[in-house]
Design a protein around this motif. Structure first.
Motif, PDB file in Angstrom:
ATOM      1  N   LYS A  21       0.827  -1.216   0.000  1.00  0.00           N
ATOM      2  CA  LYS A  21       0.000   0.000   0.000  1.00  0.00           C
ATOM      3  C   LYS A  21       0.856   1.257   0.000  1.00  0.00           C
ATOM      4  CE  LYS A  21      -4.031   1.949   2.395  1.00  0.00           C
ATOM      5  NZ  LYS A  21      -4.995   1.753   3.519  1.00  0.00           N
ATOM      6  N   VAL A  22       2.032   1.196   0.612  1.00  0.00           N
ATOM      7  CA  VAL A  22       2.897   2.377   0.684  1.00  0.00           C
ATOM      8  C   VAL A  22       4.104   2.287  -0.244  1.00  0.00           C
ATOM      9  CG1 VAL A  22       2.190   2.811   3.055  1.00  0.00           C
ATOM     10  CG2 VAL A  22       4.235   1.453   2.639  1.00  0.00           C
ATOM     11  N   ALA A  23       4.317   1.128  -0.861  1.00  0.00           N
ATOM     12  CA  ALA A  23       5.546   0.891  -1.623  1.00  0.00           C
ATOM     13  C   ALA A  23       5.666   1.763  -2.867  1.00  0.00           C
ATOM     14  CB  ALA A  23       5.648  -0.582  -2.015  1.00  0.00           C
ATOM     15  N   ASN A  24       4.548   2.125  -3.473  1.00  0.00           N
ATOM     16  CA  ASN A  24       4.603   2.904  -4.701  1.00  0.00           C
ATOM     17  C   ASN A  24       4.399   4.395  -4.462  1.00  0.00           C
ATOM     18  OD1 ASN A  24       5.052   0.640  -6.361  1.00  0.00           O
ATOM     19  ND2 ASN A  24       2.875   0.160  -6.372  1.00  0.00           N
ATOM     20  N   GLY A  25       4.522   4.819  -3.208  1.00  0.00           N
ATOM     21  CA  GLY A  25       4.382   6.226  -2.876  1.00  0.00           C
ATOM     22  C   GLY A  25       5.639   7.008  -3.201  1.00  0.00           C
TER      23      GLY A  25
END
Length: 271
Positions: free
Chosen positions: A200-204
Motif C-alpha cells: 500500500k505504501v511501496a509505490n508512494g
C-alpha cells in the motif's frame, strides 16, 4: 539448502527479509547483524524496492539473544563485551533509520532484543496469539536494543518499570490497544497482512516518505517548536522535489500519480 541467516525474497515492490534460525526460535546471532544490515542497505539502494517486510522463519518472530553466546561473553573484557553489544545496537539503528518503510510481521512471539527489533520497525503487524516480553530480568540481565526507549513511547513509566522488572508477557491485543501494533491477524496470517500493508505504501513518493519517517520518528520527543522547524525544513525541500511536481500535477490532472519512475532518476539526499 542455505547457510544464510537472512533469507531475501520479493513480491512486487516489497522486499521480504526473513531471520532464519528456526531451530532456536530465530534467536539473534552475530551473523544476523551483518546480513540484515547489508540487506537493508541493498533494499534502500534498489529502485525496484518501495517498502520492506521483516519477519522470522516458521511460527516465531525472534526469541532474543542466544543465551549460550551471552554466557560466553561473561569471560570477555568489558571493552569486548561492549563492542559485541554495539553490533545489536547498530542493527537497531539500521532498522529505524532505513529510508524506506520497514514493517515487522510477528508470529508466535518477540522476546528480549526480538521485541526491540519489532518495535524499531516503522509499523508492526502481529498475529493475535503472539506475545511480547522484555524478559531480561529473568536471566539476571538488563534491557538492550532500545527496548526501554521504544516502550516508553507508548507506556507510562510505571508500566515500563513493571514490564522490565517482572518480564511478564504482553499480548498482541494489548499492544494493539496501546497503539504499538498496527494490524492484528489470525495465526499464520501476519506476513500476508504485512506484505499487503507494505504494498500500500511501496509505490508512494520515496523521498517524501523518507522525510515523513523522520518526522514521525522524532515527533514524540521533540518540542512543538522543534517539530515545527523540522516540518518547515522538509516541506520547503519537498515543494522543490520532482515528486511534488508529479503528485500535484496528477491531482490537478485527475490522474493517478506515478512516483515509481522517479526512483530511477538521480536525486539529492532526502535529508
Amino acid at each position: 539448502m542455505t547457510d544464510k541467516t537472512v533469507l531475501i525474497s520479493q513480491e512486487g515492490a516489497v522486499r521480504i527479509l526473513t531471520n532464519s534460525n528456526p531451530a532456536a526460535r530465530n534467536a539473534i546471532t552475530p551473523t544476523l547483524y551483518a546480513e540484515l544490515s547489508a540487506a537493508l542497505t541493498d533494499a534502500q539502494n534498489d529502485p525496484e524496492v518501495g517498502a520492506i517486510v521483516f519477519t522470522g522463519a516458521g511460527d516465531f518472530f525472534c526469541s532474543g539473544g542466544d543465551l549460550n553466546l551471552l554466557a560466553k561473553r561473561r569471560e570477555l573484557p568489558e571493552a569486548e563485551r561492549r563492542e559485541k553489544l554495539e553490533g545489536l545496537h547498530d542493527l537497531i539503528r539500521a532498522l529505524r533509520d532505513c529510508g524506506k518503510p520497514v514493517i515487522a510481521a510477528v508470529e508466535g512471539g518477540a522476546a528480549g532484543a526480538g521485541l526491540s527489533m519489532a518495535l524499531a520497525c516503522d509499523m508492526l503487524v502481529s498475529a493475535r496469539d503472539a506475545f511480547y516480553t522484555v524478559a531480561y530480568v529473568k536471566v539476571g540481565l538488563t534491557p538492550d536494543g532500545g527496548a526501554t526507549a521504544f516502550l516508553a513511547e507508548f507506556v507510562s513509566r510505571q508500566l515500563l518499570t513493571e514490564l522490565c522488572l517482572t518480564g511478564d508477557r504482553l499480548t498482541a491485543e494489548r499492544l494493539h490497544a496501546m497503539g504499538a501494533v498496527n494490524r492484528l491477524t489470525d495465526k499464520g496470517a501476519a506476513l500476508a497482512e504485512a506484505i499487503a500493508l507494505a504494498a500500500k505504501v511501496a509505490n508512494g513518493p520515496q523521498r517524501a516518505s523518507a522525510r515523513i519517517k523522520t518526522l514521525c520518528r522524532q515527533a514524540h520527543r521533540a518540542t512543538l517548536e522543534e517539530q515545527l522547524e523540522a516540518e518547515a525544513v522538509y516541506m520547503v525541500a519537498s515543494q522543490a522535489d520532482a515528486e511534488a511536481a508529479e503528485g500535484i500535477g496528477a491531482f490537478l490532472g485527475k490522474r493517478k500519480a506515478d512516483f515509481v519512475a522517479l526512483r530511477r532518476a538521480p536525486q539529492p539526499d532526502a535529508s
